[in-house]
Design a protein around this motif. Structure first.
Motif, PDB file in Angstrom:
ATOM      1  N   PHE A   1       0.825  -1.205   0.000  1.00 34.93           N
ATOM      2  CA  PHE A   1       0.000   0.000   0.000  1.00 34.93           C
ATOM      3  C   PHE A   1       0.865   1.264   0.000  1.00 34.93           C
ATOM      4  N   SER A   2       1.966   1.221   0.752  1.00 30.28           N
ATOM      5  CA  SER A   2       2.830   2.400   0.840  1.00 30.28           C
ATOM      6  C   SER A   2       3.447   2.746  -0.507  1.00 30.28           C
ATOM      7  N   ILE A   3       3.829   1.745  -1.260  1.00 29.00           N
ATOM      8  CA  ILE A   3       4.373   1.993  -2.599  1.00 29.00           C
ATOM      9  C   ILE A   3       3.323   2.670  -3.473  1.00 29.00           C
ATOM     10  N   HIS A   4       2.080   2.201  -3.388  1.00 30.79           N
ATOM     11  CA  HIS A   4       0.999   2.806  -4.168  1.00 30.79           C
ATOM     12  C   HIS A   4       0.833   4.286  -3.817  1.00 30.79           C
ATOM     13  N   VAL A   5       0.875   4.583  -2.517  1.00 33.49           N
ATOM     14  CA  VAL A   5       0.719   5.975  -2.092  1.00 33.49           C
ATOM     15  C   VAL A   5       1.918   6.809  -2.554  1.00 33.49           C
ATOM     16  N   ALA A   6       3.123   6.296  -2.369  1.00 36.37           N
ATOM     17  CA  ALA A   6       4.335   7.055  -2.675  1.00 36.37           C
ATOM     18  C   ALA A   6       4.465   7.378  -4.155  1.00 36.37           C
ATOM     19  N   ILE A   7       4.038   6.477  -5.023  1.00 39.33           N
ATOM     20  CA  ILE A   7       4.148   6.733  -6.465  1.00 39.33           C
ATOM     21  C   ILE A   7       2.921   7.454  -7.006  1.00 39.33           C
ATOM     22  N   GLY A   8       1.916   7.649  -6.154  1.00 40.26           N
ATOM     23  CA  GLY A   8       0.739   8.384  -6.578  1.00 40.26           C
ATOM     24  C   GLY A   8      -0.224   7.600  -7.435  1.00 40.26           C
ATOM     25  N   LEU A   9      -0.310   6.292  -7.206  1.00 44.57           N
ATOM     26  CA  LEU A   9      -1.245   5.471  -7.972  1.00 44.57           C
ATOM     27  C   LEU A   9      -2.670   5.946  -7.714  1.00 44.57           C
ATOM     28  N   ARG A  10      -3.424   6.148  -8.771  1.00 46.19           N
ATOM     29  CA  ARG A  10      -4.771   6.686  -8.618  1.00 46.19           C
ATOM     30  C   ARG A  10      -5.655   5.756  -7.792  1.00 46.19           C
ATOM     31  N   GLY A  11      -6.456   6.380  -6.940  1.00 46.63           N
ATOM     32  CA  GLY A  11      -7.363   5.618  -6.101  1.00 46.63           C
ATOM     33  C   GLY A  11      -6.737   5.070  -4.845  1.00 46.63           C
TER      34      GLY A  11
ATOM     35  N   ASP B   1      -5.112   7.025  -2.225  1.00 47.35           N
ATOM     36  CA  ASP B   1      -4.678   8.110  -1.356  1.00 47.35           C
ATOM     37  C   ASP B   1      -4.501   7.584   0.070  1.00 47.35           C
ATOM     38  N   ARG B   2      -3.820   8.364   0.880  1.00 44.79           N
ATOM     39  CA  ARG B   2      -3.437   7.923   2.223  1.00 44.79           C
ATOM     40  C   ARG B   2      -4.656   7.559   3.074  1.00 44.79           C
ATOM     41  N   GLY B   3      -5.690   8.371   3.032  1.00 42.19           N
ATOM     42  CA  GLY B   3      -6.874   8.093   3.842  1.00 42.19           C
ATOM     43  C   GLY B   3      -7.537   6.785   3.479  1.00 42.19           C
ATOM     44  N   THR B   4      -7.632   6.511   2.186  1.00 43.23           N
ATOM     45  CA  THR B   4      -8.232   5.251   1.724  1.00 43.23           C
ATOM     46  C   THR B   4      -7.420   4.061   2.205  1.00 43.23           C
ATOM     47  N   ILE B   5      -6.094   4.182   2.105  1.00 45.14           N
ATOM     48  CA  ILE B   5      -5.205   3.089   2.515  1.00 45.14           C
ATOM     49  C   ILE B   5      -5.320   2.838   4.015  1.00 45.14           C
ATOM     50  N   LEU B   6      -5.335   3.885   4.804  1.00 47.60           N
ATOM     51  CA  LEU B   6      -5.467   3.716   6.258  1.00 47.60           C
ATOM     52  C   LEU B   6      -6.783   3.019   6.597  1.00 47.60           C
ATOM     53  N   GLY B   7      -7.823   3.328   5.847  1.00 50.34           N
ATOM     54  CA  GLY B   7      -9.104   2.656   6.059  1.00 50.34           C
ATOM     55  C   GLY B   7      -9.017   1.170   5.769  1.00 50.34           C
ATOM     56  N   HIS B   8      -8.346   0.798   4.681  1.00 53.65           N
ATOM     57  CA  HIS B   8      -8.160  -0.621   4.346  1.00 53.65           C
ATOM     58  C   HIS B   8      -7.394  -1.349   5.447  1.00 53.65           C
ATOM     59  N   VAL B   9      -6.331  -0.709   5.933  1.00 54.61           N
ATOM     60  CA  VAL B   9      -5.491  -1.360   6.944  1.00 54.61           C
ATOM     61  C   VAL B   9      -6.256  -1.529   8.253  1.00 54.61           C
ATOM     62  N   ARG B  10      -6.999  -0.525   8.655  1.00 52.52           N
ATOM     63  CA  ARG B  10      -7.781  -0.647   9.894  1.00 52.52           C
ATOM     64  C   ARG B  10      -8.817  -1.767   9.783  1.00 52.52           C
ATOM     65  N   GLU B  11      -9.424  -1.894   8.620  1.00 53.61           N
ATOM     66  CA  GLU B  11     -10.385  -2.971   8.405  1.00 53.61           C
ATOM     67  C   GLU B  11      -9.697  -4.332   8.501  1.00 53.61           C
ATOM     68  N   PHE B  12      -8.506  -4.439   7.919  1.00 53.25           N
ATOM     69  CA  PHE B  12      -7.730  -5.676   7.988  1.00 53.25           C
ATOM     70  C   PHE B  12      -7.393  -6.018   9.437  1.00 53.25           C
ATOM     71  N   LEU B  13      -7.013  -5.017  10.211  1.00 56.16           N
ATOM     72  CA  LEU B  13      -6.661  -5.254  11.614  1.00 56.16           C
ATOM     73  C   LEU B  13      -7.890  -5.651  12.428  1.00 56.16           C
ATOM     74  N   ASP B  14      -9.012  -5.016  12.172  1.00 52.43           N
ATOM     75  CA  ASP B  14     -10.243  -5.390  12.870  1.00 52.43           C
ATOM     76  C   ASP B  14     -10.588  -6.851  12.607  1.00 52.43           C
ATOM     77  N   GLU B  15     -10.503  -7.239  11.350  1.00 59.54           N
ATOM     78  CA  GLU B  15     -10.856  -8.614  10.987  1.00 59.54           C
ATOM     79  C   GLU B  15      -9.829  -9.629  11.479  1.00 59.54           C
ATOM     80  N   GLY B  16      -8.565  -9.257  11.474  1.00 61.32           N
ATOM     81  CA  GLY B  16      -7.510 -10.203  11.818  1.00 61.32           C
ATOM     82  C   GLY B  16      -7.208 -10.313  13.288  1.00 61.32           C
ATOM     83  N   LEU B  17      -7.430  -9.226  14.035  1.00 62.44           N
ATOM     84  CA  LEU B  17      -7.030  -9.221  15.438  1.00 62.44           C
ATOM     85  C   LEU B  17      -8.194  -9.197  16.412  1.00 62.44           C
ATOM     86  N   LEU B  18      -9.324  -8.650  16.012  1.00 64.13           N
ATOM     87  CA  LEU B  18     -10.392  -8.434  16.961  1.00 64.13           C
ATOM     88  C   LEU B  18     -11.586  -9.374  16.764  1.00 64.13           C
TER      89      LEU B  18
END
Length: 204
Positions: free
Chosen positions: A172-182, A184-201
């Motif tokens: 995800f960080s590579i996508h953000v750093a190179i500016g891949l469309r769609g 953006d940082r906020g979207t990526i943080l949302g994906h990661v939080r969802e992954f953590l909710d599902e995987g840890l909680l």
């Protein structure tokens, strides 16, 4: 009137940390492609030959700049992970620090260049890169293990979960750093939080 050798004044070279800070600032302001030995030399008042004497090659300059930047990030990561907060709150802070600020984030721009050049790196350079990766991994494993022991997280294998999480963060960080469309940082943080909710909680 010409000066005799004894009367000439030599301008002292700036401390090495100042050179590395200047290199990082140039990456942030002008982009990596503008960071040349000659340009950096003009920035810090040194000749490109003098810089080569200290760093031997641009590859070494980039790696040392990355190590310097990682040292600062490591100190910040340490403060975040040792503060009084739940394991999940500190995990969110870890993720927030890991993900680039946005397109052309200077630290990630530098990381990507060092990674690319590592294809031809010697064993010493590879070991130093591995040390940087290892510090992030160890801190994450310790945090996950703490969360599991306190019952905040379900009983995952901290090392295996950390490896998978960091792979996700890197991608995800590579996508953000190179500016891949769609991606953006906020979207990526949302994906990661969802992954953590599902995987840890899930079982909590």
């Amino acid at each position: 009137m010409s000066q005799t050798p004894s009367s000439r004044r030599r301008t002292p070279a700036p401390p090495r940390e100042d050179v590395l800070a200047a290199a990082m600032e140039m990456i942030a302001e002008r982009g990596l492609e503008k960071l040349t030995m000659a340009a950096l030399g003009r920035e810090v008042g040194m000749s490109s030959g003098h810089l080569l004497y200290y760093f031997h090659s641009k590859d070494e300059l980039l790696l040392r700049t990355l190590e310097w930047s990682e040292g600062r990030l490591g100190a910040e990561r340490g403060r975040l992970l040792t503060r009084t907060a739940s394991a999940r709150e500190r995990l969110d802070a870890y993720v927030d620090l890991y993900i680039p600020d946005g397109h052309r984030d200077p630290h990630w721009t530098l990381w990507l260049e060092v990674w690319n050049r590592s294809q031809n790196a010697d064993d010493d350079a590879r070991d130093r890169q591995a040390a940087i990766e290892g510090a992030w991994h160890r801190d994450l494993v310790a945090l996950l293990a703490e969360g599991v022991s306190r019952g905040e997280f379900r009983a995952v294998d901290p090392d295996r979960f950390a490896a998978r999480l960091r792979a996700l963060l890197d991608g995800f960080s590579i996508h953000v750093a190179i500016g891949l469309r769609g991606t953006d940082r906020g979207t990526i943080l949302g994906h990661v939080r969802e992954f953590l909710d599902e995987g840890l909680l899930a079982d909590v």
